[in-house]
Design a protein around this motif. Structure first.
Motif, PDB file in Angstrom:
ATOM      1  N   ILE A   1      -1.439   2.511  13.269  1.00  0.00           N
ATOM      2  CA  ILE A   1      -1.551   1.088  13.615  1.00  0.00           C
ATOM      3  C   ILE A   1      -1.809  -0.175  13.329  1.00  0.00           C
ATOM      4  O   ILE A   1      -1.783  -0.815  14.241  1.00  0.00           O
ATOM      5  N   TYR A   2      -0.851   0.088  11.850  1.00  0.00           N
ATOM      6  CA  TYR A   2      -0.058  -1.539  12.251  1.00  0.00           C
ATOM      7  C   TYR A   2       1.098  -1.557  12.922  1.00  0.00           C
ATOM      8  O   TYR A   2       1.349  -2.704  13.402  1.00  0.00           O
ATOM      9  N   ASN A   3       1.683  -0.688  13.560  1.00  0.00           N
ATOM     10  CA  ASN A   3       2.684  -0.488  15.070  1.00  0.00           C
ATOM     11  C   ASN A   3       1.980  -1.425  15.696  1.00  0.00           C
ATOM     12  O   ASN A   3       1.948  -2.958  16.557  1.00  0.00           O
ATOM     13  N   ARG A   4       1.082  -1.166  16.433  1.00  0.00           N
ATOM     14  CA  ARG A   4      -0.079  -0.940  17.285  1.00  0.00           C
ATOM     15  C   ARG A   4      -0.795  -2.686  17.374  1.00  0.00           C
ATOM     16  O   ARG A   4      -0.454  -3.170  18.098  1.00  0.00           O
TER      17      ARG A   4
ATOM     18  N   LYS B   1       1.020  -4.940  16.348  1.00  0.00           N
ATOM     19  CA  LYS B   1       2.200  -6.218  15.668  1.00  0.00           C
ATOM     20  C   LYS B   1       2.374  -5.897  13.815  1.00  0.00           C
ATOM     21  O   LYS B   1       2.882  -7.199  13.469  1.00  0.00           O
ATOM     22  N   LYS B   2       1.789  -5.569  13.349  1.00  0.00           N
ATOM     23  CA  LYS B   2       1.996  -6.164  11.866  1.00  0.00           C
ATOM     24  C   LYS B   2       3.262  -5.503  11.168  1.00  0.00           C
ATOM     25  O   LYS B   2       2.838  -4.038  10.628  1.00  0.00           O
ATOM     26  N   LEU B   3       4.822  -5.345  11.971  1.00  0.00           N
ATOM     27  CA  LEU B   3       5.665  -4.606  11.475  1.00  0.00           C
ATOM     28  C   LEU B   3       6.247  -4.174  10.275  1.00  0.00           C
ATOM     29  O   LEU B   3       6.639  -3.145   9.452  1.00  0.00           O
ATOM     30  N   LYS B   4       5.832  -5.250   9.203  1.00  0.00           N
ATOM     31  CA  LYS B   4       6.342  -4.858   8.083  1.00  0.00           C
ATOM     32  C   LYS B   4       5.360  -3.957   7.212  1.00  0.00           C
ATOM     33  O   LYS B   4       5.583  -3.424   6.717  1.00  0.00           O
ATOM     34  N   LEU B   5       3.762  -3.997   7.502  1.00  0.00           N
ATOM     35  CA  LEU B   5       3.388  -3.404   6.784  1.00  0.00           C
ATOM     36  C   LEU B   5       3.437  -1.737   7.042  1.00  0.00           C
ATOM     37  O   LEU B   5       3.096  -0.779   6.569  1.00  0.00           O
ATOM     38  N   ALA B   6       3.995  -2.082   8.781  1.00  0.00           N
ATOM     39  CA  ALA B   6       4.462  -0.333   9.232  1.00  0.00           C
ATOM     40  C   ALA B   6       5.150   0.286   8.532  1.00  0.00           C
ATOM     41  O   ALA B   6       5.007   1.568   7.998  1.00  0.00           O
ATOM     42  N   ARG B   7       6.399  -0.680   8.381  1.00  0.00           N
ATOM     43  CA  ARG B   7       7.378  -0.176   8.341  1.00  0.00           C
ATOM     44  C   ARG B   7       7.226   0.262   6.291  1.00  0.00           C
ATOM     45  O   ARG B   7       7.692   1.307   5.609  1.00  0.00           O
ATOM     46  N   LYS B   8       6.372  -0.602   5.791  1.00  0.00           N
ATOM     47  CA  LYS B   8       6.184  -0.315   4.706  1.00  0.00           C
ATOM     48  C   LYS B   8       5.405   1.142   4.229  1.00  0.00           C
ATOM     49  O   LYS B   8       5.974   2.532   3.647  1.00  0.00           O
ATOM     50  N   ASP B   9       4.737   1.958   5.215  1.00  0.00           N
ATOM     51  CA  ASP B   9       3.911   2.858   4.927  1.00  0.00           C
ATOM     52  C   ASP B   9       5.262   3.794   5.234  1.00  0.00           C
ATOM     53  O   ASP B   9       5.065   5.128   4.963  1.00  0.00           O
ATOM     54  N   VAL B  10       5.825   4.424   6.260  1.00  0.00           N
ATOM     55  CA  VAL B  10       7.190   4.940   7.051  1.00  0.00           C
ATOM     56  C   VAL B  10       7.705   4.914   5.616  1.00  0.00           C
ATOM     57  O   VAL B  10       8.095   6.366   5.884  1.00  0.00           O
ATOM     58  N   GLU B  11       8.352   4.557   5.523  1.00  0.00           N
ATOM     59  CA  GLU B  11       9.571   4.256   4.043  1.00  0.00           C
ATOM     60  C   GLU B  11       8.177   4.506   2.723  1.00  0.00           C
ATOM     61  O   GLU B  11       8.939   6.017   2.453  1.00  0.00           O
ATOM     62  N   LYS B  12       7.049   5.100   2.198  1.00  0.00           N
ATOM     63  CA  LYS B  12       6.258   5.845   2.037  1.00  0.00           C
ATOM     64  C   LYS B  12       6.211   6.748   1.964  1.00  0.00           C
ATOM     65  O   LYS B  12       7.018   8.390   0.650  1.00  0.00           O
ATOM     66  N   ILE B  13       6.758   7.002   2.669  1.00  0.00           N
ATOM     67  CA  ILE B  13       5.960   9.093   3.958  1.00  0.00           C
ATOM     68  C   ILE B  13       7.962   9.042   3.444  1.00  0.00           C
ATOM     69  O   ILE B  13       7.415  10.320   2.851  1.00  0.00           O
ATOM     70  N   ILE B  14       8.418   8.778   3.353  1.00  0.00           N
ATOM     71  CA  ILE B  14       9.988   9.362   3.066  1.00  0.00           C
ATOM     72  C   ILE B  14      10.397   9.539   2.158  1.00  0.00           C
ATOM     73  O   ILE B  14      11.180  10.911   1.825  1.00  0.00           O
ATOM     74  N   LYS B  15       9.678   8.602   1.680  1.00  0.00           N
ATOM     75  CA  LYS B  15      10.009   8.488  -0.442  1.00  0.00           C
ATOM     76  C   LYS B  15       9.063  10.198  -0.901  1.00  0.00           C
ATOM     77  O   LYS B  15       9.450  10.905  -1.504  1.00  0.00           O
ATOM     78  N   ILE B  16       7.958  10.525  -0.378  1.00  0.00           N
ATOM     79  CA  ILE B  16       7.213  11.454  -0.379  1.00  0.00           C
ATOM     80  C   ILE B  16       7.577  13.023   0.377  1.00  0.00           C
ATOM     81  O   ILE B  16       7.772  13.363  -0.676  1.00  0.00           O
ATOM     82  N   TYR B  17       8.035  12.257   1.237  1.00  0.00           N
ATOM     83  CA  TYR B  17       8.211  14.334   1.841  1.00  0.00           C
ATOM     84  C   TYR B  17       9.708  13.704   2.942  1.00  0.00           C
ATOM     85  O   TYR B  17       9.004  12.770   4.155  1.00  0.00           O
ATOM     86  N   PRO B  18      11.093  13.400   2.619  1.00  0.00           N
ATOM     87  CA  PRO B  18      12.291  13.264   3.461  1.00  0.00           C
ATOM     88  C   PRO B  18      12.654  13.969   4.044  1.00  0.00           C
ATOM     89  O   PRO B  18      12.921  13.546   5.444  1.00  0.00           O
ATOM     90  N   ASP B  19      11.478  15.478   4.564  1.00  0.00           N
ATOM     91  CA  ASP B  19      11.579  15.804   5.817  1.00  0.00           C
ATOM     92  C   ASP B  19      10.575  15.939   6.789  1.00  0.00           C
ATOM     93  O   ASP B  19      10.472  16.641   7.942  1.00  0.00           O
ATOM     94  N   PHE B  20       9.900  14.558   6.583  1.00  0.00           N
ATOM     95  CA  PHE B  20       9.318  15.060   7.820  1.00  0.00           C
ATOM     96  C   PHE B  20       9.631  13.785   8.953  1.00  0.00           C
ATOM     97  O   PHE B  20       9.859  12.820   9.129  1.00  0.00           O
ATOM     98  N   VAL B  21       9.975  14.769  10.147  1.00  0.00           N
ATOM     99  CA  VAL B  21      10.773  14.275  11.038  1.00  0.00           C
ATOM    100  C   VAL B  21      10.174  12.658  12.281  1.00  0.00           C
ATOM    101  O   VAL B  21      10.411  12.347  12.461  1.00  0.00           O
TER     102      VAL B  21
END
Length: 625
Positions: A310-313, A315-335
Motif C-alpha cells: 500500500i505504501y508503495n502504491r 508513493k510513500k517509499l521510505k515507509l514501504a522500505r522500512k516494512d520490507v526491511e522488517k520482513i527480511i529481518k524476521i524471515y530472511p528467506d522471504f523471496v
C-alpha cells in the motif's frame, strides 16, 4: 482448557462434628482438602488455593494438594506455578498417570513441547492402554501442526475405546490441516450426530465445505451455527470468508466487524478486513488494520508485506522500505520481500541495489528446489510461524506479568481526603452549579482513618439538609460512603446525583470506580466489568478530555483481554496528557505481553524519563538484549 471437568473426580463433602479427640487435627486438615476441592469445582480458585496451602503446610507430604493447587493456578493463569506444583505432585506419586498428562498440557502452554512429549512417554510407560494419554498427545501434535502423528494418536485412542467427542474433533481438525476435507467432514458428521446442538462443529464442517468450494453448503452450516449461538465469533469469521469469495464484500465487512466486537484481539479479522479495505482502495483504513495486526503479532510478515504494498502504491517509499526491511529481518528467506525491495530501489535510481536483491531472490528460489522432505517440513513450520494470526497468550513475557513479576498501574479513583504525599488533584467544572470542585486522585491504599471520613460525612449531610437539590453534594457523599465500604448507600447517592445533574461526568467516573471496587472485593457480585466500562464511556462522552477515564477504561479492557482497546485508550490518555507516565508504563507492559518489545521499550524509556524508576529496571530486563 478447563482441566477441572476432566481431572476433578466426584466426591462427597462430609459433615464433620467438632469434637475434642486426638484425631481432630487430622480431620480438620482432611476437611480443608475436601473444601478446597469443592471450591475448585465451583471456580473459587483463590479460596481453594488457601485451603491447599494450609494442607501442604500442616499435613504430611501428599500429592493431592499440590495436584489440585496446580489446577487452580492454571485457571488463574499462573502457568509456571502450576507446572511446579504438578512436578511436586509427580515426585510424591510418580505412578499417577493424570499428573503426567496435566503437566504435559501445562508444558504445552509454556511452549515446552519437548517436555510435554517426555511426560506423555512417561505416562505410556506406566499405562500404555490409557486412551487419554494418546488423546492429549494428539492435541499437542495438532498444535505444532504435525497432523499425521495427531491422527495416529487419535486412532490409537479410538482403538482403546475412547469415543470422546474430542477425539473426532482433533482428528477432524488434523484431516482439515492435511487438506483431506471429505475425511474431516466425516469426523464432524460423527460429532453432529451425537451432539447436534454444538455450533462450532457446524462451523468446522463449513470450513471444509469452503475449501471444497461448496459455498452454499458452507453458508447453510454457518447460518445454523449462528441460530444455535448468535454470539459465535468463529461462525461470523467463516461466513465473512465465504461472503468475500462470492463477492459480497459489504456483508463480509459486517461480519468481520461483528467478530471484532466479540473478539477484539482477532488478528485474522483485522487482516482480512484490511484486505477488503485495500481492494476497495480505502487505504487509510487498511493501514490502520494492518497496524493492529502488527501490534497483536509483531512478527507477522504478511501484515508488513501488504502494508508495504500500500505504501508503495501511495508513493510513500521510505515507509514501504522500512516494512520490507522488517520482513527480511524476521524471515530472511522471504523471496517476495527481496523482489519488492528491488522495485523500491529501482524507483529511487538504485539500480545496483535492485539487481542484488533480484539475484538474492533467485538464489533463495533455486536453493528451495533441492531441499529434502524433512527440510520442506521445517520450512513450512517456519512459514506458519511468521504468517500466523494466532495470539501470543503463551509467550515468555505474559507469564511473568501474569505472575505479578511486573504489574500494571491500577485505576485511579476520586477522594475528598488524602494524605500529604498525594499531590494529584483535579478541578472538576460543574456546568449546573457553574463552579469548580476539587478532588484528589488516588490509585493506592487509602490511608485516611474512618473517623476523619465520618466527620466529613457529617458536614456533607448538614449541607444536603440546606441544599437538597444540589447533585454535587450527593456525589461527594457517595464518594465518602464508598471509601467507608457502604456501597449500597453510595450507589443510591451516585444515582441521585446523576438524576439531579445528568451532565456531571465526575459522577459517572466515581460510580464506575466504586463498582470496580465492589467487583474486586466480591467475585460473586452481580456487577460486571462491562457495566463499569459503560460508565467510563459515558464519562468520556461528557468530557472527552478527561484522561483518567481513558486510563481506567484501558485497565478494564486489559482485564477483559481486549489488548487493542486497552492500547488505544492508553494512547488517547497520552495524546491528551503527554506527561502521563503511568499510561506509558501500562501501554509498555501490554506491548510486552504481545512481544512487541521494540515499541514497549520506547514507552518504558519515556515512563522512566517522567519519573517511574521501575521503567528503567524493566528496560534492563527486556530491552538490552
Amino acid at each position: 482448557m478447563n482441566f477441572i471437568s476432566v481431572l476433578l473426580k466426584p466426591f462427597f463433602l462430609l459433615a464433620i462434628l467438632i469434637c475434642s479427640t486426638p484425631y481432630f487435627g487430622q480431620v480438620k486438615r482432611e476437611n480443608k482438602l475436601l473444601i478446597g476441592r469443592l471450591e475448585l469445582s465451583e471456580h473459587q480458585y483463590k479460596s481453594a488455593i488457601e485451603k491447599f496451602n494450609y494442607v501442604i503446610k500442616n499435613d504430611p507430604p501428599n500429592y493431592e494438594p499440590y495436584y489440585f493447587r496446580g489446577i487452580a493456578k492454571l485457571e488463574l493463569g499462573d502457568i509456571i506455578g502450576a507446572e511446579a506444583d504438578f512436578t511436586e505432585a509427580i515426585k510424591l506419586k510418580p505412578r499417577n498417570v493424570d499428573g503426567y498428562i496435566v503437566r504435559a498440557s501445562t508444558r504445552d502452554r509454556l511452549m515446552n513441547h519437548q517436555g510435554a512429549f517426555e511426560d506423555f512417554e512417561s505416562a505410556i510407560a506406566i499405562d500404555s492402554t490409557n486412551s487419554d494419554i494418546y488423546l492429549n498427545r494428539a492435541i499437542t501434535y495438532n498444535y505444532i501442526q504435525d497432523y499425521v502423528n495427531a491422527i495416529k494418536d487419535c486412532e490409537t485412542a479410538l482403538r482403546y475405546y475412547n469415543n470422546k467427542e474430542l477425539v473426532y474433533l482433533i482428528r477432524g481438525m488434523s484431516e482439515l490441516g492435511l487438506k483431506n476435507y471429505y475425511k474431516a467432514i466425516n469426523d464432524f458428521n460423527t460429532i453432529i450426530k451425537s451432539n447436534p446442538r454444538k455450533a462450532n462443529t457446524y462451523v468446522r464442517r463449513a470450513t471444509a465445505q469452503y475449501y471444497l468450494i461448496h459455498y452454499d453448503s458452507a453458508l447453510t452450516d454457518i447460518n445454523h451455527a449462528l441460530y444455535l449461538d448468535n454470539e459465535n465469533s468463529y461462525a461470523y469469521f467463516q461466513r465473512a470468508m465465504v461472503y468475500n469469495k462470492i463477492e459480497h464484500k459489504d456483508d463480509a465487512l459486517k461480519d468481520l466487524n461483528k467478530v471484532l466486537k466479540l473478539s477484539p484481539n482477532s488478528t485474522s479479522a483485522y487482516y482480512n478486513r484490511a484486505l477488503i479495505y485495500s481492494d476497495q482502495e480505502e487505504f487509510k483504513k487498511a493501514i490502520a488494520d494492518y497496524e493492529k495486526v502488527i501490534l497483536l503479532n509483531p512478527k507477522n510478515i504478511l501484515a508488513y508485506y501488504n502494508r508495504a504494498l500500500i505504501y508503495n502504491r501511495l508513493k510513500k517509499l521510505k515507509l514501504a522500505r522500512k516494512d520490507v526491511e522488517k520482513i527480511i529481518k524476521i524471515y530472511p528467506d522471504f523471496v517476495d520481500a527481496y523482489k519488492l525491495r528491488a522495485s523500491l530501489k529501482q524507483q529511487i535510481g538504485d539500480y545496483r541495489g535492485a539487481k542484488q536483491d533480484e539475484q538474492t531472490a533467485e538464489i533463495i528460489n533455486s536453493t528451495k528446489l533441492d531441499i529434502t522432505d524433512s527440510l520442506k517440513r521445517h520450512e513450512e513450520l517456519n512459514i506458519a510461524k511468521v504468517t500466523s494470526f494466532s495470539g501470543n497468550s503463551s509467550n515468555k513475557n505474559i507469564t511473568q506479568i501474569s505472575n505479578s513479576e511486573i504489574k500494571l498501574v491500577s485505576p485511579f479513583y476520586i477522594s475528598l481526603l488524602a494524605t500529604t504525599k498525594h499531590k494529584r488533584i483535579i478541578d472538576s467544572w460543574n456546568k449546573k452549579n457553574k463552579a469548580f470542585s476539587a478532588y484528589f486522585l488516588l490509585n493506592d491504599n487509602d490511608e485516611i482513618n474512618d473517623e476523619l471520613k465520618k466527620k466529613k460525612l457529617e458536614k456533607i449531610n448538614e449541607k444536603i439538609l440546606l441544599d437538597f437539590r444540589n447533585g454535587e453534594l450527593y456525589l461527594k457523599r457517595a464518594i465518602v460512603n464508598a471509601s467507608l465500604g457502604i456501597y449500597d448507600r453510595a450507589l443510591l447517592d451516585f444515582n441521585k446525583s446523576l438524576h439531579l445533574d445528568t451532565d456531571n461526568y465526575m459522577a459517572y467516573f466515581g460510580k464506575a470506580n466504586m463498582l470496580y471496587q465492589v467487583i474486586q472485593k466480591d467475585e460473586s457480585s452481580a456487577y460486571t466489568l462491562s457495566m463499569v466500562i459503560k460508565d467510563y464511556d459515558k464519562c468520556i462522552e461528557l468530557n472527552p478530555n478527561f484522561t483518567y477515564a481513558y486510563f481506567n477504561r484501558a485497565y478494564l479492557k486489559f482485564q477483559n483481554e481486549n489488548y487493542i482497546g486497552a492500547i488505544e485508550d492508553y494512547s488517547e490518555a497520552i495524546n491528551k496528557s503527554p506527561s502521563f507516565a503511568e499510561a506509558y508504563l501500562n501501554r509498555a507492559l501490554i506491548l510486552l505481553i504481545l512481544e512487541n518489545n521494540e515499541q514497549a521499550c520506547k514507552d518504558l524509556s519515556k515512563a522512566g524519563e517522567l519519573g517511574i524508576i521501575k521503567g528503567y529496571s524493566l528496560i534492563s530486563k527486556y530491552c538490552n538484549k
